[in-house]
Every structure is written in C-alpha cells, then in structure tokens.
Write an enzyme that holds these catalytic residues in place. Sequence first.
Site, PDB file in Angstrom:
ATOM      1  N   ASP A 460       0.824  -1.210   0.000  1.00 42.79           N
ATOM      2  CA  ASP A 460       0.000   0.000   0.000  1.00 42.79           C
ATOM      3  C   ASP A 460       0.862   1.266   0.000  1.00 42.79           C
ATOM      4  O   ASP A 460       2.067   1.221   0.301  1.00 42.79           O
ATOM      5  CB  ASP A 460      -0.912  -0.026   1.240  1.00 42.79           C
ATOM      6  CG  ASP A 460      -2.318   0.463   0.928  1.00 42.79           C
ATOM      7  OD1 ASP A 460      -2.449   1.348   0.070  1.00 42.79           O
ATOM      8  OD2 ASP A 460      -3.268  -0.027   1.561  1.00 42.79           O
ATOM      9  N   ASP A 517     -10.726   1.537  -3.805  1.00 42.86           N
ATOM     10  CA  ASP A 517     -11.266   1.165  -2.498  1.00 42.86           C
ATOM     11  C   ASP A 517     -12.784   1.046  -2.552  1.00 42.86           C
ATOM     12  O   ASP A 517     -13.403   0.646  -1.570  1.00 42.86           O
ATOM     13  CB  ASP A 517     -10.890   2.212  -1.437  1.00 42.86           C
ATOM     14  CG  ASP A 517      -9.553   1.890  -0.776  1.00 42.86           C
ATOM     15  OD1 ASP A 517      -8.995   0.814  -1.070  1.00 42.86           O
ATOM     16  OD2 ASP A 517      -9.080   2.706   0.030  1.00 42.86           O
TER      17      ASP A 517
END
Length: 713
Positions: A460, A517
């Site tokens: 990430d 997301d």
Amino acid sequence: MDDRVLVGSTAPLARAESAPSHVWRLDDGGRQTLVIGALRDRLPQVVYWGAPLPRDEDLSVIFEGAQIDITGGMLDENPDLSLCPEAVRTFPGQPGLICRAQDGTPLLPKFCFESAEKEAGLTLRYRDEAAGLRLIFRFGVDAQTRIITAQTVLEADAPVHLHWLAAPVMPGPQAADEMIDVSGRWCGEFQMNRTAWSPGMRYRENRTGRTGHEHFPGLMIPARGCTNTQGEAWGFHYGWSGGHKMIAEELPDGRRQIQFGHAARMEHEAATRFETAPLYLTYSATGLNGCAVSFQRHLRDRIVTWPKSPTERPVHYNCWEAVYFDHSLPVLKDIASRAAAIGAERFVLDDGWFGQRDDDTRALSDWEVDPRKYPDGLDPLISHVHSLGMTFGIWFEPEMINPDSDIHRLHPEWALGSEDQTLGRNQKAMNMARADVRDFIFERMAAILGNHEIDYIKWDHNRVLPMPDAAQTRGSYALIDRLRAAFPDVEIESCASGGGRIDFGILSRTQRVWLSDSNDALERLRMQHDAALFLPMAITGSHVGPRQCHTSGRTLDISFRAWVAAQRHMGFEMDPRELDDREEAVLTEVTAWWKRNRGWMAEADILRLDSSDPAVIAEQQMPREGDRFVVFAGKSRTSAQISPRPLRLAALEPGARYKVWLTNRISAPALSRGHPILKHDPIEVSGAWLMSHGVTLPWSYPETMWVLEGERL
Ligand code: GLA
C-alpha cells in the site's frame, strides 16, 4: 491541360533544401508505421504515424510531404516539431528540454546528429558539443502487442540541473477533434475526460509524487468518428510511478505536439545522466479497442513478470472490510473457513497485524507481529488458512511511517519532508532515497516473509508525498526489486488507497492492482470499463464487497456484486458471516463459473462494446483465437426507452457461426413477460448478424448484469 488556367510557376523548388538528410521507419509488421526524418544535422521529427505504409514508399517524399507551407506572419522556415523541440530554434511551443548548468545558467542546447543504430529498434544520438550535452532517443517495436516504446536520455559532461525532459515528442494527429485523458479520485478512479483540441495547450501535471488517482498517465486521441469498435485512435501511456506531466499543444500554425515526462523539477540533484520513463505508444484502425487490446496485452505479456502462470489467478479473500483493525484469531479463522467454502483460494490479512496498530493513527513502520493480537505469532492463522487449501497474503505499507511509532521515535530523520509538514492519514513517507531506510524496511519485511509461508503482499501507499521527488520513486523501485530478488515466488499487489499507483513502471514489479477502495459494484462496473482501456483482466483486482457498501452506502444485490467481481481478478471482501443462504449460493455459483473460465479469460482481450443504450455498460472478453467469448452487459440505471436495445458484439468473423447463450437467464425478473429467444434457448447465428444487428436481451432491472457466452462453431 489548358496552360492558361495555371497560376504561378510550375518549376520545381530547390528540393535539395527541403530533402531530409536521414529518414527511418519503424513498422510493427502490419498495423502501424512510424516515420522519423531529419533535415540536415538537426533533431529528427516524427513525420508519419498511422496505418502501415507500403514497403517501397519513398520516405523522402513522406518527409517532404509532411512539411507545411509558409505564408504571411510566419518565419521564413517552420521550426521543427522535433523529438525534443528546441527553444533556441524559435520553436513557438513548449520545449522538450529545460535544464541549467550547475551554477544556474540556463542551457539552450542545439543538438546535431551523431549516429543512428537500427539494431533492436532504433537508437538516435545527438550532441551539442559546446554545451557538453548528448541526447539519445530509443525506440522499440513489439510486433505482437503492437506497442512502440520510446525513451529519451540526456547525458552531460558536467552535472546539470534538470527542470524538464520529455520522452520522444510525438505529433498530435490532425484528424482528431478531441483528446481523452484520465482523471479520478479516491473511490472514483479512471474517469475519462474529453477535451476539444484548440489553440494553446492542455497541460496536466501530477505533483503528488505518486501515480495518483487524479492523473493516470494515459491519453487516447480518437480520430473524428472513432468509437470503441471502429475508427482510428492513437494511444499513449507513460510508465512511471512518481507523477507525470503531459502537454497536448496546438501551435499557432495548427501543428500539434504531445509531450510526456516526469513531473517538472522532480530531480533535486544535479547529475550527468537523466532518462525519461518509457512512453508506450500505439496506433489503431479498429477504434479505441485496438489501443486498449495493445495496452492490455503488452502489460500482461511483456511488462508484468509472473512468478506463476497468470492463468491460475486464485480467488482472493481480503479481510479489510470485515474486521478493519479488530483482529481476533478465532474470528479470522472462522472467516477464512467460510471464505474457503465459497471458493476463496488466497487469504489476505490486511492492515492491523503489526505494532500497536489499533487504528490508522499509529505504528506504520513497526513491522513486527502484534503479540496482543497474535500471542503465538501468525503461524496459527497461516496454518489454518493452509489447512483450508488457501495460500496466505499479507498487507504492508512499506514506504510509510506514523510519527506515533517506535521507529519514528528512534529515527525521526528517516521521514521525508519537513518536521511540520501536513500529515496524510496521520502518516509521513519514509525517505526512500536513503540506503539505510531501504535496508531497514527490507530487513523487517524479509523477516516476516522469510519466517512464514507467505506468497503475496498487498503493498500500500496511502498518502501523497510532501513534494514530487524522482529519487523517492527510484528508491521504492529499488526496494521492491530487492525483495523480489530475495523472494521470487511472492506476488505483489500495488495499492495506494485503491488505484493511486497504477502504471507500467510499478507493474513491471507487481502483478495485481487494487483498482479502487470502492467495492460498490455499480461504481466498479464503470471504473472497470474505463480502466480496460489500459488494464487486462488478469491484473485487475475486483472484490465482492459487503451487502451495504462501506464507501457509498449503496445496497446492491449479490448477483450483481458477484458478476462485476467476476469480470476481473475475482475476490471477496465482505464478512462472510453476513451472507444469507441465497447470497451464499449465488456467490458460490458465480465463483465456480469464474474458476471454470478464468484460464482463458486471463489471456483474453477486453473489448468495450458500443452500447446503443447509455444505461448499459458492456464488454466482450475474447481470446486472441476468437473461438469463444463472454459478454458482460451491466445495466447501470433504468433505460430511457422501455425495451432493451440490441447489443452489437465486436471483432467476430462475419462468416463464422456462433452458438450464443444467456448464462444467467434464470435471473430474468417476473416483469420480463415476453419471450426473447435468449431467455429460453441458445441461438446459432453468424458473426455478421451479431455485429450488425446485435443480441436482444430480456428486460431487466437496473443494477443487474446479463452474462452472455458464445462459442464459434
Ligand atoms: C488502504 C487500502 C485499503 C486497506 C487500507 C488499510 O486504504 O486501499 O484496501 O488496505 O489501506 O489501512
């Protein structure tokens, strides 16, 4: 011919003056030709990029034929729109190179021809003797994927400061009225912008220090009348993860130029060598899909390096939206068992397993297992996951550090940027240009990977940088390269709050992207469709989210959620404990369908269809051999008209016959009262009919998906 109607002299002009001293051509063996030529010893220009030219075309004439006239209000000679337009040659637009000597003096180089090599593509070398600078242009052509790769290198005898260096500058097609580039945001990646060409420039610059949701480094230029399936288009992608700059400029004389490079002024140190990232180029005569297929194939078959065959993409389970930071071994084991029962094959433990990471305010960089949550380490969870036949993946955010972390308390100097900088998600970036920082992260990650059976990292990058910095991006690349060399079987997913780091640079080191997301299937349907201009199925992660989406609040039926995930590399992210019997049954069934088909789908092309109904977002996935296909027709909203319009398929053989059936025909709602044939039976029809009339689908609710399969007979 009647001489009297001729006006002016027909005597030839002094041709030697306008004849090129060098001309080169690049061909991909059938789809496109690129011609580059130069006048005298000056920098060369791309004078042709389009449909293939005959082998015996006279390239000197092509060069001269591309030169524009001169009239009042113009210079006596038109400045070259070269591979690196030079400010010093009265070029009226943006130059391709801006640099200064170490003492700050602006350098205004004028490059002259040095050499050309035609081995493995084309390399052209130019030099400015007085300034001590060399410019090198490299072109490679891939005859299978139809991608041309172009790169510029600047070398200097003494260190120089670089402000801007463009990859080889391409002419913007004149047959186009508009350009399509890509913006986006968190939970809203890959938004297409159409901008009309007009005098002046469209300037996009990403100064966030990562590829970013906001400015995906891609551009499509459709010729007038181009659609997904027909017409001409030119495609561009800049393969760099540190933020790019794009200029699409129309000069006062009407010529157009396209420049791509790193964001300006992101090289902080003077140096003797700079290079752009590769610029990927392709021309298509089969609509935007021609460009899309080239990018998809090139990415999957040339850029991504797969530890295992891409045809075996495992079904993922990711626990983020089920538990967030609240990790409890019995709960995670239960979730893993349920996920495996539905069909998951890889369990990914997301954020929250390390340090004192109970929320997103702390512990990034403390990459040691949290003994409060995992008193016996990760092994009990990993063994359980393995006993279910799943592999195990784990989340890291390696380049980041929370001020509230043991490592920051020990090494505040490892953070990038000033002490009083604005934090992003309560965190700072580590200074990846520092070897000691990279060593530290490598050792901590290697300890976790080396001591456990882990085959996957979700990597990430959840904040933008305090300032753009090329050394940071190079440092990140170096760390990933080192980890991959040490753990060659570990796959990596590139995530940055969803799709904030997607580009061919990061994808030459990773195998999957977390597109967004947003697990909202409706939003995903649109995003996946637009991202397919560049991204193939095999690398695009898509998960079935919770019944009520956590980022949009929308509630969508399981069938729609499952089919949208099944369009790409499928996974689940909901808490499986929330599934009722029907939801579990539908999800199990769609997952089984995906597993039966993933082998060929992972190597197929995604063709965006020209839907006659703007409410329907449709694509056709088809392998290169064209012997089978699946069409996903997602109904994003209620249609304006009452009945579905026929959906035309693409790229089939007009004369071949196809058997076509509606995979999920039992999903037709009771309000569909008629008898369109596909609702009951498969049909056998020609490719010609499927492409010119199209299939008539049954009536359906909004937020549903028809899945249509076909095979060539
Ligand atoms: C980012 C990612 C999410 C999740 C969280 C964890 O937001 O995009 O998928 O991994 O971080 O903190």
